[in-house]
Design a protein around this motif. Structure first.
Motif, short mmCIF file in Angstrom:
data_model
loop_
_atom_site.label_atom_id
_atom_site.label_comp_id
_atom_site.label_asym_id
_atom_site.label_seq_id
_atom_site.Cartn_x
_atom_site.Cartn_y
_atom_site.Cartn_z
N HIS A 1 3.56 1.56 -13.59
CA HIS A 1 2.46 2.49 -13.32
C HIS A 1 1.61 2.66 -14.58
O HIS A 1 2.03 3.26 -15.56
N THR B 1 0.35 -0.93 -11.35
CA THR B 1 0.11 0.17 -10.42
C THR B 1 -0.85 1.17 -11.05
O THR B 1 -0.77 1.43 -12.25
N ARG C 1 8.08 0.69 -9.69
CA ARG C 1 6.80 1.04 -10.32
C ARG C 1 6.95 2.02 -11.48
O ARG C 1 6.01 2.78 -11.77
#
Length: 444
Positions: free
Chosen positions: A82, A104, A290
Motif C-alpha cells: 500500500h 496499492t 497489501r
C-alpha cells in the motif's frame, strides 16, 4: 515473486530540488538536487541539519523489504504494497525491484502521482467515484496500453455508473474491478450475501465494459469482542471472502485470467496467506496481500502486531530477524522547566499522534567537528515518557535525575508510520553512523 515483478517504474518525472523551504534543510542549502544529497557529507549527530528531523535507517529498510519478499515467496503469494503509507515513488521503485506485483493506492490523487512517476500496475483499494476520478482513469487506460488498473465495487448502482462511463468513453478494453466484501462497523464493502448478490447481478449486466477479476476485503478494522478473539473474527471474515469467490465462480462472472483474492493489511497478512492458499478453484488464483507499513515498521503499534504474528505463525521465525523499526524523528531538548518535566522541539506537525511516540535513544552533541561517535547514542533509563504532543512541542515526564539537558538530541520512535510520512516533503536516509546517504521525496 520474481515472476510477477516486471511492473517497475521506468519513465518517472524528476524530483523537485531541495531548498530552504523544505522542512529539515539547513538555511545555507541553496538549491540542491535530491540526487546530490549524499555528496554533502552531512551527519545527523554532527548537527549538520536542523531538528526536528525525520530519518530512515537504510539497513533496517532494506532488511524489511527483503524479509517481506522471502515471507511471501515462502507462502506462495504476490504483493501490492500500500503506497499510501509512504507516498514516495523512490520507495515504490524499491518495492517493485524487490518483487512487488504492483502498488496499492487509496485515492485518485495518489494514482495520479504514481502514474506521473511511471508506475504501470495499480490497485485502487477503494471505489472509483466522481467525474474527475473516473475521467482520469479512463483516459489513462486509453492512452497507455500497458497500464494495468484495478478498482473496487460494492454497490450495484456504482457498477452501472462505471459501465456507462466506460461505454461512453469508447475505450477498447474493460475496466477491471474487484468485488469488495465488508463487515458491520467496517469501512466499505458488501455487508451481507444479499448485497453481494446484487453486485454480482449488476456485474453480469455490465459486461463487456467491466471485467470482474477477483474479490477483495480489508480485515484491519475488525474489533476484538469479549466473547471472541480477534484472530477468530478475522478468520471468519476471510472465509466469507472465500465463499464470495466460490459464488462468483459458480455464477460464471469472472473475466478471463487468474482470479485475484486480496486482503492483508499490516497486521494479519499471515492469516490471509494461510486461509486463502487452501482455496480450491477450477482455475488459477493468486493471493494478493497489501501491507504498507511493513517497509519502515514502527516502535509500538506494529511492533506489537508483529510479535503477535510470530506467536500465531511461529514458522516465520525461520526467516531470521523479523521486521525492524526504520523510521525515526530526532529532536532537541528545548526546555527543562521543572525537575520532572521536559519539552522537546517536535510535535503533531512532525510525528504521528496516533500513539504517544516512544523515546528510543539520546545523544549529546560535541563541539568536535570530526565524525561523531555513534556508540554514544544510548538508551534512556526507564521513566522517560511522552505525555502530550502540541503542534510544535513534545511534553515529556522524566526522572528528576534524568541526564537530559537543553541542547541534547533525543530519538523518537514511530507508532503508525503513515501519519509521520505525510508531515515531511523529504526524509533523509541514514547509515549506521547517521551519515546522510540519500533522501526520499513524498507526495501527499
Amino acid at each position: 515473486m520474481s515472476a510477477h515483478s516486471s511492473n517497475s517504474s521506468t519513465a518517472g518525472r524528476p524530483h523537485a530540488p531541495l531548498d530552504v523551504c523544505v522542512k529539515g534543510m539547513p538555511g545555507s542549502i541553496g538549491t540542491l538536487p535530491i540526487e546530490d544529497i549524499a555528496k554533502q557529507g552531512w551527519n545527523v549527530l554532527r548537527e549538520d541539519l536542523p531538528l526536528p528531523l525525520a530519518v530512515i535507517r537504510e539497513d533496517a529498510l532494506r532488511h524489511n523489504s527483503d524479509w517481506m519478499g522471502r515471507f511471501l515467496q515462502e507462502r506462495g503469494s504476490i504483493f501490492a504494497p500500500h503506497g499510501k503509507t509512504t507516498m514516495s515513488p523512490q520507495l515504490f521503485d524499491l518495492q517493485l525491484a524487490d518483487g512487488a506485483w504492483g502498488i496499492t493506492l487509496a485515492t485518485c490523487h495518489q494514482v495520479q502521482v504514481a502514474r506521473a512517476f511511471g508506475i504501470k500496475r495499480i490497485v485502487l483499494a477503494n471505489q472509483l467515484v466522481g467525474k474527475q476520478a473516473v475521467a482520469f482513469i479512463l483516459q489513462a487506460l486509453r492512452e497507455d496500453a500497458e497500464f494495468d488498473f484495478y478498482c473496487l465495487v460494492d454497490d450495484a448502482s456504482q457498477v452501472r455508473a462505471l459501465a456507462q462511463a466506460v461505454q461512453a468513453s469508447g475505450i477498447d478494453r474493460p475496466l477491471q474491478v474487484l468485488l469488495e466484501v465488508g463487515y458491520a462497523g467496517g469501512r466499505t464493502g458488501c455487508r451481507d450475501d444479499a448485497s453481494v448478490q446484487a453486485v454480482m447481478e449488476a456485474l453480469k449486466q455490465a459486461s463487456p465494459y467491466l471485467a470482474l477479476r477477483g474479490v477483495e476485503g480489508f480485515e484491519g478494522l475488525i474489533k476484538p469482542r469479549p466473547d471472541q478473539d480477534i484472530e477468530t473474527q478475522v478468520a471468519a471474515f476471510l472465509q466469507r471472502m472465500v465463499a464470495t469467490v466460490q459464488a462468483c465462480e459458480s455464477a460464471g462472472i469472472f473475466a478471463d485470467g487468474p482470479v485475484l483474492l486480496s486482503a492483508g493489511g499490516s497486521s494479519f497478512y499471515d492469516l490471509v496467506t494461510q486461509h486463502f492458499s487452501a482455496l480450491n478453484l477450477s482455475r488459477e488464483h493468486l493471493v494478493l496481500t497489501r501491507s504498507g507499513c511493513y517497509l519502515t515498521h514502527d516502535a509500538h503499534l506494529y511492533k506489537q502486531a508483529f510479535a503477535r504474528l510470530q506467536e500465531r505463525s511461529p514458522d516465520v521465525r525461520e526467516l531470521g530477524d523479523g521486521l525492524k523499526p526504520a523510521l525515526e524523528v530526532w529532536a532537541y531538548v528545548q526546555s527543562r522547566p521543572e525537575p520532572g518535566k521536559l519539552i522537546a522541539n517536535l510535535g503533531k506537525r512532525d510525528i504521528s499522534p496516533d500513539h504517544m511516540p516512544p523515546v528510543t535513544a539520546w545523544f549529546r552533541p560535541s563541539a568536535d567537528a570530526g565524525s561523531p561517535d555513534v556508540s554514544r547514542v544510548a538508551a534512556l533509563p526507564a521513566g522517560h515518557i511522552v505525555t502530550q504532543l502540541d503542534d510544535q512541542h513534545c511534553h515529556m515526564t522524566v526522572p528528576t535525575d534524568s541526564p537530559l539537558q537543553v541542547g541534547d538530541m533525543v530519538c523518537f520512535g514511530i507508532s503508525h508510520p503513515c501519519l509521520t510520512f505525510d508531515k515531511w516533503e523529504a526524509i533523509m536516509m541514514v547509515n549506521r553512523h547517521y551519515d546522510i546517504v540519500g533522501a526520499v521525496r513524498t507526495y501527499f
